[in-house]
Design a protein around this motif. Structure first.
Motif, PDB file in Angstrom:
ATOM      1  N   PHE A   1       0.805  -1.216   0.000  1.00  0.00           N
ATOM      2  CA  PHE A   1       0.000   0.000   0.000  1.00  0.00           C
ATOM      3  C   PHE A   1       0.842   1.273   0.000  1.00  0.00           C
ATOM      4  O   PHE A   1       0.306   2.357   0.235  1.00  0.00           O
ATOM      5  CB  PHE A   1      -0.970   0.037   1.191  1.00  0.00           C
ATOM      6  N   ALA A   2       2.121   1.175  -0.274  1.00  0.00           N
ATOM      7  CA  ALA A   2       2.973   2.362  -0.274  1.00  0.00           C
ATOM      8  C   ALA A   2       3.019   2.981  -1.669  1.00  0.00           C
ATOM      9  O   ALA A   2       3.324   2.293  -2.640  1.00  0.00           O
ATOM     10  CB  ALA A   2       4.383   2.011   0.182  1.00  0.00           C
ATOM     11  N   PRO A   3       2.735   4.269  -1.809  1.00  0.00           N
ATOM     12  CA  PRO A   3       2.907   4.935  -3.100  1.00  0.00           C
ATOM     13  C   PRO A   3       4.378   4.898  -3.514  1.00  0.00           C
ATOM     14  O   PRO A   3       5.270   4.892  -2.650  1.00  0.00           O
ATOM     15  CB  PRO A   3       2.457   6.379  -2.822  1.00  0.00           C
ATOM     16  N   PRO A   4       4.659   4.872  -4.810  1.00  0.00           N
ATOM     17  CA  PRO A   4       6.055   4.856  -5.249  1.00  0.00           C
ATOM     18  C   PRO A   4       6.889   6.017  -4.713  1.00  0.00           C
ATOM     19  O   PRO A   4       8.092   5.878  -4.526  1.00  0.00           O
ATOM     20  CB  PRO A   4       5.928   4.933  -6.778  1.00  0.00           C
ATOM     21  N   ARG A   5       6.265   7.154  -4.437  1.00  0.00           N
ATOM     22  CA  ARG A   5       7.020   8.298  -3.906  1.00  0.00           C
ATOM     23  C   ARG A   5       7.215   8.199  -2.407  1.00  0.00           C
ATOM     24  O   ARG A   5       7.897   9.025  -1.810  1.00  0.00           O
ATOM     25  CB  ARG A   5       6.322   9.612  -4.243  1.00  0.00           C
ATOM     26  N   GLY A   6       6.606   7.202  -1.764  1.00  0.00           N
ATOM     27  CA  GLY A   6       6.767   7.019  -0.341  1.00  0.00           C
ATOM     28  C   GLY A   6       5.560   7.487   0.457  1.00  0.00           C
ATOM     29  O   GLY A   6       4.668   8.161  -0.056  1.00  0.00           O
ATOM     30  N   ILE A   7       5.533   7.117   1.720  1.00  0.00           N
ATOM     31  CA  ILE A   7       4.480   7.518   2.647  1.00  0.00           C
ATOM     32  C   ILE A   7       4.991   8.711   3.455  1.00  0.00           C
ATOM     33  O   ILE A   7       6.133   8.706   3.918  1.00  0.00           O
ATOM     34  CB  ILE A   7       4.104   6.364   3.588  1.00  0.00           C
ATOM     35  N   THR A   8       4.148   9.706   3.637  1.00  0.00           N
ATOM     36  CA  THR A   8       4.592  10.942   4.285  1.00  0.00           C
ATOM     37  C   THR A   8       3.871  11.187   5.607  1.00  0.00           C
ATOM     38  O   THR A   8       2.788  10.659   5.853  1.00  0.00           O
ATOM     39  CB  THR A   8       4.357  12.153   3.368  1.00  0.00           C
ATOM     40  N   ALA A   9       4.491  12.014   6.442  1.00  0.00           N
ATOM     41  CA  ALA A   9       3.903  12.392   7.725  1.00  0.00           C
ATOM     42  C   ALA A   9       4.553  13.684   8.211  1.00  0.00           C
ATOM     43  O   ALA A   9       5.711  13.959   7.896  1.00  0.00           O
ATOM     44  CB  ALA A   9       4.091  11.284   8.756  1.00  0.00           C
ATOM     45  N   PRO A  10       3.822  14.487   8.987  1.00  0.00           N
ATOM     46  CA  PRO A  10       4.433  15.689   9.582  1.00  0.00           C
ATOM     47  C   PRO A  10       5.406  15.311  10.685  1.00  0.00           C
ATOM     48  O   PRO A  10       5.147  14.412  11.486  1.00  0.00           O
ATOM     49  CB  PRO A  10       3.234  16.464  10.125  1.00  0.00           C
ATOM     50  N   VAL A  11       6.523  15.991  10.718  1.00  0.00           N
ATOM     51  CA  VAL A  11       7.565  15.770  11.721  1.00  0.00           C
ATOM     52  C   VAL A  11       8.006  17.128  12.247  1.00  0.00           C
ATOM     53  O   VAL A  11       8.123  18.094  11.474  1.00  0.00           O
ATOM     54  CB  VAL A  11       8.783  15.025  11.118  1.00  0.00           C
ATOM     55  N   THR A  12       8.263  17.216  13.543  1.00  0.00           N
ATOM     56  CA  THR A  12       8.811  18.432  14.133  1.00  0.00           C
ATOM     57  C   THR A  12      10.140  18.098  14.805  1.00  0.00           C
ATOM     58  O   THR A  12      10.183  17.286  15.723  1.00  0.00           O
ATOM     59  CB  THR A  12       7.854  19.037  15.174  1.00  0.00           C
ATOM     60  N   ALA A  13      11.210  18.698  14.326  1.00  0.00           N
ATOM     61  CA  ALA A  13      12.546  18.445  14.873  1.00  0.00           C
ATOM     62  C   ALA A  13      12.856  19.461  15.964  1.00  0.00           C
ATOM     63  O   ALA A  13      12.722  20.674  15.752  1.00  0.00           O
ATOM     64  CB  ALA A  13      13.599  18.526  13.773  1.00  0.00           C
ATOM     65  N   THR A  14      13.263  18.963  17.124  1.00  0.00           N
ATOM     66  CA  THR A  14      13.655  19.851  18.219  1.00  0.00           C
ATOM     67  C   THR A  14      15.024  19.434  18.748  1.00  0.00           C
ATOM     68  O   THR A  14      15.409  18.270  18.647  1.00  0.00           O
ATOM     69  CB  THR A  14      12.639  19.824  19.376  1.00  0.00           C
ATOM     70  N   LEU A  15      15.723  20.399  19.342  1.00  0.00           N
ATOM     71  CA  LEU A  15      17.017  20.148  19.963  1.00  0.00           C
ATOM     72  C   LEU A  15      16.955  20.561  21.427  1.00  0.00           C
ATOM     73  O   LEU A  15      16.506  21.665  21.752  1.00  0.00           O
ATOM     74  CB  LEU A  15      18.124  20.932  19.256  1.00  0.00           C
ATOM     75  N   ASP A  16      17.397  19.658  22.300  1.00  0.00           N
ATOM     76  CA  ASP A  16      17.520  19.962  23.724  1.00  0.00           C
ATOM     77  C   ASP A  16      18.996  19.950  24.091  1.00  0.00           C
ATOM     78  O   ASP A  16      19.728  19.031  23.698  1.00  0.00           O
ATOM     79  CB  ASP A  16      16.763  18.928  24.552  1.00  0.00           C
TER      80      ASP A  16
END
Length: 286
Positions: free
Chosen positions: A173-188
């Motif tokens: 079920f994966a599209p050829p361009r890949g599966i996407t999702a929102p990500v938030t990068a943080t640094l501590d």
């Protein structure tokens, strides 16, 4: 309806004209950035230079984030916060994509001028993505919204990214361009020890960053817009309707989000003489 309250997961999409969704190339325009923190301007300028070694660029991003992290309490959208967010997101993209990913997901040491930073990635949890789950990251502000007029965004701290999961052999079920999702990068930061976290804003819209619970920056529309529409939607729909047997489009169901057992699957099927993109605004609204 608040984004954090919705229990619906937009998982699958079907149709005979999916080729436009799956094979077009995304554009990555340069967008205007907000005002940055002046004392880190030279660091960010050097970090963004392709002529500088990757390790030096990473060190510059870390130093810029370390200088602005103590200033996050002054408010969202301030120059210090804008610089912190940019450093977090751009550092993530740089490390994941450079040198075949060899610098990714391992303890790393970077020297910035007279300061040495030790960087590690936060392991997976309910609200943090596993470091190796996504193959690449794209800054959310570099994905052009073509069909969505009103973006679903959330102001806060961290670099708003689109994570793209694409593996070989492809998953079901994966599209050829890949599966996407929102990500938030943080640094501590704890002295010179830094932790990079890939947070899941769809699970939690706030997180403890630098010792205080803060809202997370996120763009929930950009993962959907990562799949660009064909140049002429009407023509694509007509071609699929009149020349279905000649139209080289893979028919099937495709995930638009990583599988989440806590959400209700929703299947969208478009009609004759139309395309899967007819559902984009509806999906964005949900």
């Amino acid at each position: 309806m608040k984004l954090e309250d919705t229990k619906i997961s937009i998982r699958l999409i079907a149709g005979v004209t999916c080729v436009a969704l799956l094979t077009s190339c995304a554009t990555a325009p340069q967008t205007a950035r907000g005002p940055e923190y002046a004392p880190t301007a030279s660091l960010m300028r050097e970090a963004r230079s392709a002529n500088v070694p990757v390790e030096k660029r990473a060190a510059d991003y870390l130093q810029a984030a370390a200088m602005t992290a103590p200033l996050l309490g002054t408010g969202i959208g301030t120059p210090a916060c804008e610089t912190y967010n940019a450093a977090c997101g751009e550092l993530t993209v740089l490390l994941r994509s450079s040198e075949g990913g060899q610098l990714w997901n391992q303890p790393m040491t970077f020297a910035a001028n007279s300061t040495t930073y030790h960087l590690r990635l936060e392991p997976a949890s309910n609200a943090v993505w596993a470091p190796n789950y996504f193959a690449t990251f794209v800054p959310a502000d570099q994905i052009k919204e073509k069909l969505i007029r009103r973006e679903n965004t959330h102001e806060g701290v961290g670099g708003a990214l689109v994570g793209v999961r694409k593996v070989n052999p492809p998953e079901k079920f994966a599209p050829p361009r890949g599966i996407t999702a929102p990500v938030t990068a943080t640094l501590d930061f704890h002295a010179r020890d830094a932790t990079l976290a890939l947070r899941r804003p769809t699970k939690q819209l706030s997180a403890t960053v630098q010792g205080k619970v803060r809202p997370l920056a996120a763009n929930f529309s950009a993962p959907l817009s990562y799949y660009p529409p064909p140049a002429n939607l009407m023509f694509a729909g007509l071609l699929g309707g009149f020349r279905a047997t000649k139209y080289p489009a893979p028919t099937g169901l495709y995930f638009l989000q990583p599988y989440d057992p806590d959400r209700i699957p929703l299947v969208f099927v478009h009609g004759l003489f139309s395309t899967p993109f007819d559902w984009v605004k509806t999906i964005n609204g949900l």
